[in-house]
Design a protein around this motif. Sequence first.
Motif, short mmCIF file in Angstrom:
data_model
loop_
_atom_site.label_atom_id
_atom_site.label_comp_id
_atom_site.label_asym_id
_atom_site.label_seq_id
_atom_site.Cartn_x
_atom_site.Cartn_y
_atom_site.Cartn_z
N VAL A 60 51.02 52.45 56.30
CA VAL A 60 49.64 52.01 56.54
C VAL A 60 49.03 52.79 57.70
CG1 VAL A 60 48.24 50.08 57.36
CG2 VAL A 60 49.87 49.74 55.50
N LEU A 61 49.80 53.01 58.74
CA LEU A 61 49.29 53.78 59.88
C LEU A 61 49.04 55.25 59.52
CD1 LEU A 61 51.47 52.36 62.80
CD2 LEU A 61 49.10 51.79 62.25
N SER A 62 49.69 55.71 58.45
CA SER A 62 49.54 57.11 58.03
C SER A 62 48.51 57.30 56.93
CB SER A 62 50.90 57.65 57.56
OG SER A 62 51.84 57.64 58.60
N GLY A 63 47.88 56.21 56.46
CA GLY A 63 46.81 56.39 55.49
C GLY A 63 46.79 55.46 54.31
N ALA A 64 47.85 54.71 54.05
CA ALA A 64 47.85 53.76 52.93
C ALA A 64 47.04 52.52 53.31
CB ALA A 64 49.27 53.37 52.57
N ASP A 65 46.52 51.83 52.29
CA ASP A 65 45.77 50.59 52.54
C ASP A 65 46.62 49.35 52.29
OD1 ASP A 65 43.19 51.82 53.09
OD2 ASP A 65 43.16 52.35 50.97
N LEU A 66 47.54 49.46 51.38
CA LEU A 66 48.35 48.31 51.00
C LEU A 66 49.73 48.81 50.59
CD1 LEU A 66 48.72 45.28 50.10
CD2 LEU A 66 47.74 45.97 47.89
N VAL A 67 50.78 48.18 51.11
CA VAL A 67 52.14 48.52 50.72
C VAL A 67 52.78 47.28 50.10
CG1 VAL A 67 54.40 49.35 51.44
CG2 VAL A 67 52.34 50.20 52.59
N LEU A 68 53.15 47.41 48.85
CA LEU A 68 53.86 46.36 48.13
C LEU A 68 55.33 46.76 48.02
CD1 LEU A 68 51.34 45.79 45.19
CD2 LEU A 68 51.55 44.43 47.27
N ARG A 322 40.95 47.11 53.91
CA ARG A 322 40.71 47.57 52.55
C ARG A 322 41.83 47.07 51.62
NH1 ARG A 322 39.90 53.40 52.88
NH2 ARG A 322 37.68 53.04 53.11
N GLY A 323 43.04 47.02 52.15
CA GLY A 323 44.15 46.49 51.38
C GLY A 323 43.96 45.03 51.03
N ARG A 324 43.33 44.28 51.94
CA ARG A 324 43.03 42.87 51.65
C ARG A 324 42.08 42.75 50.46
NH1 ARG A 324 42.87 38.62 55.43
NH2 ARG A 324 42.69 40.07 57.18
N GLU A 325 41.10 43.65 50.40
CA GLU A 325 40.18 43.64 49.26
C GLU A 325 40.89 43.99 47.97
OE1 GLU A 325 36.97 42.64 49.28
OE2 GLU A 325 37.50 42.02 51.32
N ILE A 326 41.82 44.91 48.04
CA ILE A 326 42.58 45.29 46.85
C ILE A 326 43.40 44.11 46.34
CG2 ILE A 326 44.42 46.79 45.97
CD1 ILE A 326 43.47 48.90 48.00
#
Length: 385
Positions: A60-68, A322-326
């Motif tokens: 996430v710190l490197s650019g991802a919005d959500l990690v599952l 943004r990950g929360r929106e996803i």
Amino acid sequence: MKITGIICEYNPLHRGHKKQLGIVRSCDPDGGIVCLMSGNFVQRGAPAIIDKSLRAKAAVLSGADLVLELPTTASLSSAEGFASAGVSILSPFCDRLCFGAETADADMLMKIATTLLSEDFSTVLCEKLEQGVSFPAARQAALESMGLDAALLQKPNNILAVEYCKAIQQQSSTMQIMPILRGGDYHDQQADPENPSATSLRALMQEEKSWTSFVPEEAAVCFQNAAVHTLQAGQKAILAKLRTMTDEEFEALPYGSEGLWRKLMHASRSHATLEDILSATKSKRYTRTRLDRMVMCAFLGITDELLHAPVPYVRVLAFNDRGREILKIARQSGDFPNAGQEMEHPYQSLENHWGDLYGLFSRDGIDLPGAERNRRVFYNGGAQL
């Protein structure tokens, strides 16, 4: 919002991975990036070198919005099972699937996948397997006899790329594919400054040599003081399990067809070290990675039935706004109602159990039990990377 999925392990996350995230972001600055990441055990049948929570935070710190989290049973599956599970989880809410490959030709990768799924290929493959060669060798020979460039499948990232394409076709997924040319060599023992292999970085970490220059600064902060986990550190725990298994438990293992489980059982009862056991079980028909996964499944208590059982939910490891929106999009789709929501289910107890066993692979002292139950999801509030 257009959403791009990435099926990954980040074992560990390095500069090449951040480059991929940057390419996806540059193609669609307003889109979302979802990483479906292996947890504490990875597809080659080994413990992840760094705990999944730290790897997810670094992503996430490197650019991802959500990690599952890719479920453990999917992470320890063959390339086909690994890809199939990943596509199944991401398809309901992702518009495309991005992956690195040594051959970034989308049409060619899809063409090979189509051929591998054809009845004609199945017939030729069976003929090659009857000659006693390994599955990868038989597959290559079968493709060559059908006029395709089978050399593409000698590269590890291409193999997974084709399996992703196969899964997309088999599941009638609407995801488009976005292959990115992977620089460097997946198996390089020497770390390349811009395209280091995860193999080389794991070696540096295990040998306590300098590795920070090969990973993004954000990841280096996460990994700097993290416990390193290795297969060697947990060898005695694995041996204890193998030496106390019954005949029936060996027979129930995944990957044990054609009497392979029996070979592993006899080797476990007559050899001292894990390497000796694997060497005694190995044959030209079966890859070493298959045996490694089989042994890890034995240690974790994963039977063939459990490996192929559906998982009731997918857990969130890290996210930003943004990950929360996803996540909202995923839940509202109706096809993925349990995204990020743990449920009362036997699989949750299994995950807690596997999390405790992961701690036995810590190189610098055994981790405390209960880590899985105490783990917190990382939230990077307000970040729009």
